[in-house]
Design a protein around this motif. Sequence first.
Motif, PDB file in Angstrom:
ATOM      1  N   GLU A  42      15.744  16.942  17.283  1.00  0.00           N
ATOM      2  CA  GLU A  42      15.830  15.909  18.311  1.00  0.00           C
ATOM      3  C   GLU A  42      16.533  14.649  17.806  1.00  0.00           C
ATOM      4  N   HIS A  43      17.115  13.901  18.759  1.00  0.00           N
ATOM      5  CA  HIS A  43      18.001  12.779  18.444  1.00  0.00           C
ATOM      6  C   HIS A  43      17.275  11.507  18.034  1.00  0.00           C
ATOM      7  N   LEU A  44      17.744  10.912  16.945  1.00  0.00           N
ATOM      8  CA  LEU A  44      17.356   9.570  16.534  1.00  0.00           C
ATOM      9  C   LEU A  44      18.592   8.675  16.545  1.00  0.00           C
ATOM     10  N   GLU A  45      18.522   7.574  17.249  1.00  0.00           N
ATOM     11  CA  GLU A  45      19.579   6.562  17.236  1.00  0.00           C
ATOM     12  C   GLU A  45      18.918   5.198  17.033  1.00  0.00           C
ATOM     13  N   CYS A  46      19.554   4.336  16.272  1.00  0.00           N
ATOM     14  CA  CYS A  46      19.034   2.991  16.025  1.00  0.00           C
ATOM     15  C   CYS A  46      20.115   1.957  16.339  1.00  0.00           C
ATOM     16  N   GLY A  47      19.755   0.956  17.144  1.00  0.00           N
ATOM     17  CA  GLY A  47      20.656  -0.151  17.416  1.00  0.00           C
ATOM     18  C   GLY A  47      21.845   0.187  18.280  1.00  0.00           C
ATOM     19  N   ILE A  48      21.745   1.235  19.085  1.00  0.00           N
ATOM     20  CA  ILE A  48      22.867   1.643  19.933  1.00  0.00           C
ATOM     21  C   ILE A  48      22.760   0.973  21.296  1.00  0.00           C
ATOM     22  N   ARG A  49      23.854   0.377  21.730  1.00  0.00           N
ATOM     23  CA  ARG A  49      23.929  -0.255  23.046  1.00  0.00           C
ATOM     24  C   ARG A  49      24.804   0.623  23.936  1.00  0.00           C
ATOM     25  N   TYR A  50      24.120   1.415  24.753  1.00  0.00           N
ATOM     26  CA  TYR A  50      24.788   2.391  25.618  1.00  0.00           C
ATOM     27  C   TYR A  50      24.096   2.373  26.963  1.00  0.00           C
ATOM     28  N   ARG A  51      24.758   2.844  27.980  1.00  0.00           N
ATOM     29  CA  ARG A  51      24.231   2.707  29.340  1.00  0.00           C
ATOM     30  C   ARG A  51      23.019   3.579  29.626  1.00  0.00           C
ATOM     31  N   GLU A  52      22.753   4.532  28.776  1.00  0.00           N
ATOM     32  CA  GLU A  52      21.574   5.376  28.941  1.00  0.00           C
ATOM     33  C   GLU A  52      21.085   5.803  27.571  1.00  0.00           C
ATOM     34  N   ALA A  53      19.808   6.096  27.492  1.00  0.00           N
ATOM     35  CA  ALA A  53      19.233   6.568  26.234  1.00  0.00           C
ATOM     36  C   ALA A  53      19.320   8.085  26.176  1.00  0.00           C
ATOM     37  N   THR A  54      20.040   8.589  25.203  1.00  0.00           N
ATOM     38  CA  THR A  54      20.152  10.029  25.005  1.00  0.00           C
ATOM     39  C   THR A  54      19.430  10.431  23.714  1.00  0.00           C
ATOM     40  N   GLU A 117      31.445   1.803  18.078  1.00  0.00           N
ATOM     41  CA  GLU A 117      31.286   0.443  18.587  1.00  0.00           C
ATOM     42  C   GLU A 117      32.626  -0.247  18.820  1.00  0.00           C
ATOM     43  N   ILE A 118      32.781  -0.846  19.989  1.00  0.00           N
ATOM     44  CA  ILE A 118      33.954  -1.643  20.338  1.00  0.00           C
ATOM     45  C   ILE A 118      33.456  -2.932  20.990  1.00  0.00           C
ATOM     46  N   ASP A 119      33.733  -4.055  20.359  1.00  0.00           N
ATOM     47  CA  ASP A 119      33.364  -5.363  20.926  1.00  0.00           C
ATOM     48  C   ASP A 119      31.892  -5.436  21.326  1.00  0.00           C
ATOM     49  N   GLY A 120      31.031  -4.933  20.465  1.00  0.00           N
ATOM     50  CA  GLY A 120      29.604  -5.060  20.699  1.00  0.00           C
ATOM     51  C   GLY A 120      28.985  -4.009  21.596  1.00  0.00           C
ATOM     52  N   HIS A 121      29.790  -3.081  22.098  1.00  0.00           N
ATOM     53  CA  HIS A 121      29.269  -2.008  22.941  1.00  0.00           C
ATOM     54  C   HIS A 121      29.602  -0.660  22.301  1.00  0.00           C
ATOM     55  N   HIS A 122      28.808   0.333  22.616  1.00  0.00           N
ATOM     56  CA  HIS A 122      29.004   1.656  22.036  1.00  0.00           C
ATOM     57  C   HIS A 122      29.524   2.655  23.072  1.00  0.00           C
ATOM     58  N   TYR A 123      30.360   3.574  22.578  1.00  0.00           N
ATOM     59  CA  TYR A 123      30.956   4.606  23.420  1.00  0.00           C
ATOM     60  C   TYR A 123      30.771   5.955  22.734  1.00  0.00           C
ATOM     61  N   ASN A 124      30.482   6.965  23.546  1.00  0.00           N
ATOM     62  CA  ASN A 124      30.166   8.282  23.027  1.00  0.00           C
ATOM     63  C   ASN A 124      31.441   9.066  22.715  1.00  0.00           C
TER      64      ASN A 124
END
Length: 251
Positions: A42-54, A117-124
């Motif tokens: 299962e997925h662990l992510e820390c400090g990710i700013r994304y539009r949904e939690a995956t 990360e691009i300009d403070g936001h994250h992209y998948n």
Amino acid sequence: MLINPKSDGHVHTRLCHHATGEMEEYVVAAIDKGLEELIFLEHLECGIRYREATWLSEEDFAAYHGEGQRLQQVYGDRLRIGIGVEVGYNPKQVPAILAFLQRYTWDRVGISFHYYEIDGHHYNVVSRRKGNLEPLGKQGVERVTSDYFATLLEAVELLPGTVLCHLDAVLRHHPEVHFTAAHRHQISEIFQGMRAKGMALEVNTSGFSHRGEQYPVRTLIDEAVALGVPLVAGSDAHRPGEVGRFFDRLW
């Protein structure tokens, strides 16, 4: 064989918020398919700013381990059940990642890199969505790909990983993606780092659905094997029926 087709070392459940099915349904599916081992990753992510939690929350992880232990007791005589984690690497969150990993005992620690990360936001980087592909493309496909491999190498060096996942899945839905000689050199460095730490390379059979062949491509698998990097199989199942998918194509 180079790889054990009776072990599926990479499955997800509804707990990650982008898959379906209860953990027990995956266990039953694995037994029905004649597998000998199933490892939840299962997925662990820390400090990710994304539009949904995956990925899982702290509460999700507590429930995950509790249910995993129950299933080991109920089904342990028919299937080896492992409780693992797929760590999405964030270079800015290494202390937080390491601290979280120490809270539990893991049967497998997979390493991946999903969020750029691009300009403070994250992209998948493995998404097919336009909202991810367009900003990543504007950064430059070659640059994002180089950064992806550099980040994976850093993760291999800094995290207590046992398996590397999704090696060549970066920008898999972008029409311009290709690997240069420089990228291939980065991959070779990753393999050398893995060998030094005794890490395995995941052969991810979800690729047969996405592109008609596994992740990574066979040439990269052959390079890893030549260096003495072991292989493990993972279906990357996101629903119970996908457990062990395409394992008949493994070698």
